[in-house]
Motif scaffolding. Structure first.
Motif, PDB file in Angstrom:
ATOM      1  N   LEU A   1       0.825  -1.203   0.000  1.00 30.41           N
ATOM      2  CA  LEU A   1       0.000   0.000   0.000  1.00 30.41           C
ATOM      3  C   LEU A   1       0.866   1.263   0.000  1.00 30.41           C
ATOM      4  N   ARG A   2       2.002   1.197   0.660  1.00 31.36           N
ATOM      5  CA  ARG A   2       2.885   2.374   0.763  1.00 31.36           C
ATOM      6  C   ARG A   2       3.598   2.660  -0.547  1.00 31.36           C
ATOM      7  N   THR A   3       4.012   1.612  -1.248  1.00 36.33           N
ATOM      8  CA  THR A   3       4.853   1.796  -2.439  1.00 36.33           C
ATOM      9  C   THR A   3       4.138   1.526  -3.750  1.00 36.33           C
ATOM     10  N   GLY A   4       3.048   0.781  -3.701  1.00 40.36           N
ATOM     11  CA  GLY A   4       2.376   0.365  -4.922  1.00 40.36           C
ATOM     12  C   GLY A   4       3.082  -0.765  -5.647  1.00 40.36           C
ATOM     13  N   LYS A   5       4.132  -1.322  -5.029  1.00 44.10           N
ATOM     14  CA  LYS A   5       4.911  -2.390  -5.657  1.00 44.10           C
ATOM     15  C   LYS A   5       4.577  -3.743  -5.048  1.00 44.10           C
ATOM     16  N   LYS A   6       4.810  -4.801  -5.822  1.00 39.64           N
ATOM     17  CA  LYS A   6       4.695  -6.147  -5.287  1.00 39.64           C
ATOM     18  C   LYS A   6       5.832  -6.392  -4.283  1.00 39.64           C
ATOM     19  N   VAL A   7       5.635  -7.384  -3.416  1.00 33.29           N
ATOM     20  CA  VAL A   7       6.511  -7.543  -2.254  1.00 33.29           C
ATOM     21  C   VAL A   7       7.175  -8.915  -2.249  1.00 33.29           C
ATOM     22  N   ARG A   8       8.437  -8.909  -1.839  1.00 34.19           N
ATOM     23  CA  ARG A   8       9.144 -10.143  -1.509  1.00 34.19           C
ATOM     24  C   ARG A   8       9.625 -10.042  -0.076  1.00 34.19           C
ATOM     25  N   LEU A   9       9.536 -11.153   0.650  1.00 33.41           N
ATOM     26  CA  LEU A   9      10.036 -11.226   2.014  1.00 33.41           C
ATOM     27  C   LEU A   9      11.452 -11.784   1.972  1.00 33.41           C
ATOM     28  N   GLY A  10      12.430 -10.994   2.396  1.00 33.89           N
ATOM     29  CA  GLY A  10      13.806 -11.460   2.363  1.00 33.89           C
ATOM     30  C   GLY A  10      14.786 -10.323   2.532  1.00 33.89           C
ATOM     31  N   ASP A  11      16.054 -10.630   2.278  1.00 36.40           N
ATOM     32  CA  ASP A  11      17.119  -9.653   2.489  1.00 36.40           C
ATOM     33  C   ASP A  11      17.723  -9.126   1.193  1.00 36.40           C
ATOM     34  N   GLY A  12      17.065  -9.369   0.074  1.00 35.15           N
ATOM     35  CA  GLY A  12      17.569  -8.899  -1.205  1.00 35.15           C
ATOM     36  C   GLY A  12      18.274  -9.969  -2.002  1.00 35.15           C
ATOM     37  N   SER A  13      18.821 -10.951  -1.313  1.00 36.37           N
ATOM     38  CA  SER A  13      19.470 -12.065  -2.015  1.00 36.37           C
ATOM     39  C   SER A  13      18.751 -13.378  -1.778  1.00 36.37           C
ATOM     40  N   ARG A  14      18.078 -13.485  -0.637  1.00 36.21           N
ATOM     41  CA  ARG A  14      17.278 -14.673  -0.317  1.00 36.21           C
ATOM     42  C   ARG A  14      15.846 -14.233  -0.087  1.00 36.21           C
ATOM     43  N   PHE A  15      14.903 -15.066  -0.538  1.00 32.91           N
ATOM     44  CA  PHE A  15      13.503 -14.745  -0.357  1.00 32.91           C
ATOM     45  C   PHE A  15      12.773 -15.966   0.191  1.00 32.91           C
ATOM     46  N   PHE A  16      11.722 -15.689   0.964  1.00 27.99           N
ATOM     47  CA  PHE A  16      11.024 -16.756   1.672  1.00 27.99           C
ATOM     48  C   PHE A  16       9.526 -16.624   1.434  1.00 27.99           C
ATOM     49  N   ILE A  17       8.852 -17.771   1.437  1.00 25.25           N
ATOM     50  CA  ILE A  17       7.402 -17.755   1.277  1.00 25.25           C
ATOM     51  C   ILE A  17       6.824 -19.029   1.858  1.00 25.25           C
ATOM     52  N   ASP A  18       5.604 -18.942   2.356  1.00 25.26           N
ATOM     53  CA  ASP A  18       4.855 -20.120   2.783  1.00 25.26           C
ATOM     54  C   ASP A  18       3.548 -20.134   2.000  1.00 25.26           C
ATOM     55  N   PRO A  19       3.377 -21.066   1.065  1.00 25.88           N
ATOM     56  CA  PRO A  19       2.179 -21.075   0.226  1.00 25.88           C
ATOM     57  C   PRO A  19       0.880 -21.253   1.011  1.00 25.88           C
ATOM     58  N   GLN A  20       0.951 -21.912   2.171  1.00 25.62           N
ATOM     59  CA  GLN A  20      -0.259 -22.096   2.970  1.00 25.62           C
ATOM     60  C   GLN A  20      -0.799 -20.755   3.470  1.00 25.62           C
ATOM     61  N   VAL A  21       0.093 -19.811   3.716  1.00 21.01           N
ATOM     62  CA  VAL A  21      -0.298 -18.487   4.195  1.00 21.01           C
ATOM     63  C   VAL A  21      -0.448 -17.496   3.053  1.00 21.01           C
ATOM     64  N   PHE A  22       0.493 -17.506   2.115  1.00 18.91           N
ATOM     65  CA  PHE A  22       0.509 -16.483   1.071  1.00 18.91           C
ATOM     66  C   PHE A  22      -0.143 -16.931  -0.229  1.00 18.91           C
ATOM     67  N   GLY A  23      -0.776 -18.096  -0.231  1.00 19.65           N
ATOM     68  CA  GLY A  23      -1.478 -18.544  -1.426  1.00 19.65           C
ATOM     69  C   GLY A  23      -2.512 -17.528  -1.885  1.00 19.65           C
ATOM     70  N   HIS A  24      -2.490 -17.190  -3.177  1.00 21.88           N
ATOM     71  CA  HIS A  24      -3.441 -16.275  -3.818  1.00 21.88           C
ATOM     72  C   HIS A  24      -3.319 -14.836  -3.308  1.00 21.88           C
ATOM     73  N   ASN A  25      -2.225 -14.514  -2.625  1.00 21.97           N
ATOM     74  CA  ASN A  25      -2.043 -13.145  -2.136  1.00 21.97           C
ATOM     75  C   ASN A  25      -1.570 -12.265  -3.298  1.00 21.97           C
ATOM     76  N   PRO A  26      -2.394 -11.314  -3.742  1.00 25.60           N
ATOM     77  CA  PRO A  26      -2.034 -10.525  -4.927  1.00 25.60           C
ATOM     78  C   PRO A  26      -0.926  -9.513  -4.664  1.00 25.60           C
ATOM     79  N   ARG A  27      -0.544  -9.366  -3.411  1.00 27.46           N
ATOM     80  CA  ARG A  27       0.515  -8.402  -3.085  1.00 27.46           C
ATOM     81  C   ARG A  27       1.916  -8.999  -3.222  1.00 27.46           C
ATOM     82  N   MET A  28       2.009 -10.321  -3.280  1.00 28.47           N
ATOM     83  CA  MET A  28       3.307 -10.976  -3.335  1.00 28.47           C
ATOM     84  C   MET A  28       3.862 -10.973  -4.763  1.00 28.47           C
ATOM     85  N   ALA A  29       5.165 -10.756  -4.875  1.00 31.82           N
ATOM     86  CA  ALA A  29       5.817 -10.713  -6.180  1.00 31.82           C
ATOM     87  C   ALA A  29       5.974 -12.110  -6.765  1.00 31.82           C
TER      88      ALA A  29
END
Length: 229
Positions: free
Chosen positions: A26-54
């Motif tokens: 909402l702040r940036t208008g950009k899609k989001v990745r959770l991580g430190d820029g070189s590694r990214f993490f996701i849990d499909p059970q939680v983030f499944g169908h989340n339109p905000r995730m990159a």
């Protein structure tokens, strides 16, 4: 880009992280990745169908530094003890459950009002014993003639009516239709906040509502400092 899919034990932390995903999007208008820029993490059970995730196709993204080893609710770890961040307060997260998921599970969702309870804690990790409420207290509570429902897989030891759920997302579908949730600190209490389900959360020794609770819930706690182990 390298993505690590996280194990089931982290559902609650990922639901809290979904609030950061929403805020960053909402702040940036950009899609989001959770991580430190070189590694990214996701849990499909939680983030499944989340339109905000990159996705891999998204080029304009923002990274949110909320991932294992860098959680905003943890100030530090000393040995096996977690020191909680007194300045952290969780915001209700976001979960996106779609119509076709409900249609597949409609037959298992109880008709009429029901109360989801979670008397068990995971025994895989040593600290979870300090999240538990005593068995005989649960037995006393569940003697009351109310429409209790407990979820879990075949390894669950049910104390009341049991609906088998082999995946966390299946449990979310049932929880989203509940009239009330009663349980201890864990993935389902964070899910209840994200789904706006009224909740009674029983806090024991591990942490406290001061650190991981929600103002919208009824939090039962003796006011002691968390042991973090």
């Amino acid at each position: 880009f390298p993505v690590t899919i996280r194990p089931a034990s982290l559902f609650g932390t990922w639901i809290m992280a979904s609030a950061d995903v929403r805020d960053a999007n909402l702040r940036t208008g950009k899609k989001v990745r959770l991580g430190d820029g070189s590694r990214f993490f996701i849990d499909p059970q939680v983030f499944g169908h989340n339109p905000r995730m990159a996705t891999k196709a998204d080029e304009e993204v923002v990274c949110v530094p909320n991932y294992p080893g860098n959680r905003p609710y943890i100030q530090s770890v000393t040995g096996k003890r977690i020191i909680f961040n007194d300045g952290f307060r969780p915001k209700p997260g976001e979960l996106f459950l779609l119509d076709h998921e409900y249609s597949e599970w409609e037959r298992k969702i109880p008709k009429g009002p029901f109360i989801v309870v979670e008397p068990n804690v995971k025994d895989k990790y040593s600290h979870t014993v300090n999240k538990a409420w005593c068995d005989h207290y649960w037995d006393e509570l569940l003697r009351h003639d109310l429409p209790w429902v407990q979820m879990g897989d075949l390894n669950t030891k049910p104390k009341t009516r049991h609906i088998q759920t082999d995946k966390f997302r299946q449990a979310l579908l049932i929880l989203s239709r509940a009239s009330l949730f009663v349980g201890t600190d864990g993935g389902l209490h964070h899910a209840a906040a994200a789904l706006d389900i009224p909740s009674v959360v029983i806090w024991t020794g591990f942490t406290s509502p001061k650190h991981l609770g929600y103002d919208s819930h009824v939090n039962i706690h003796d006011g002691s400092e968390p042991c973090g182990t």
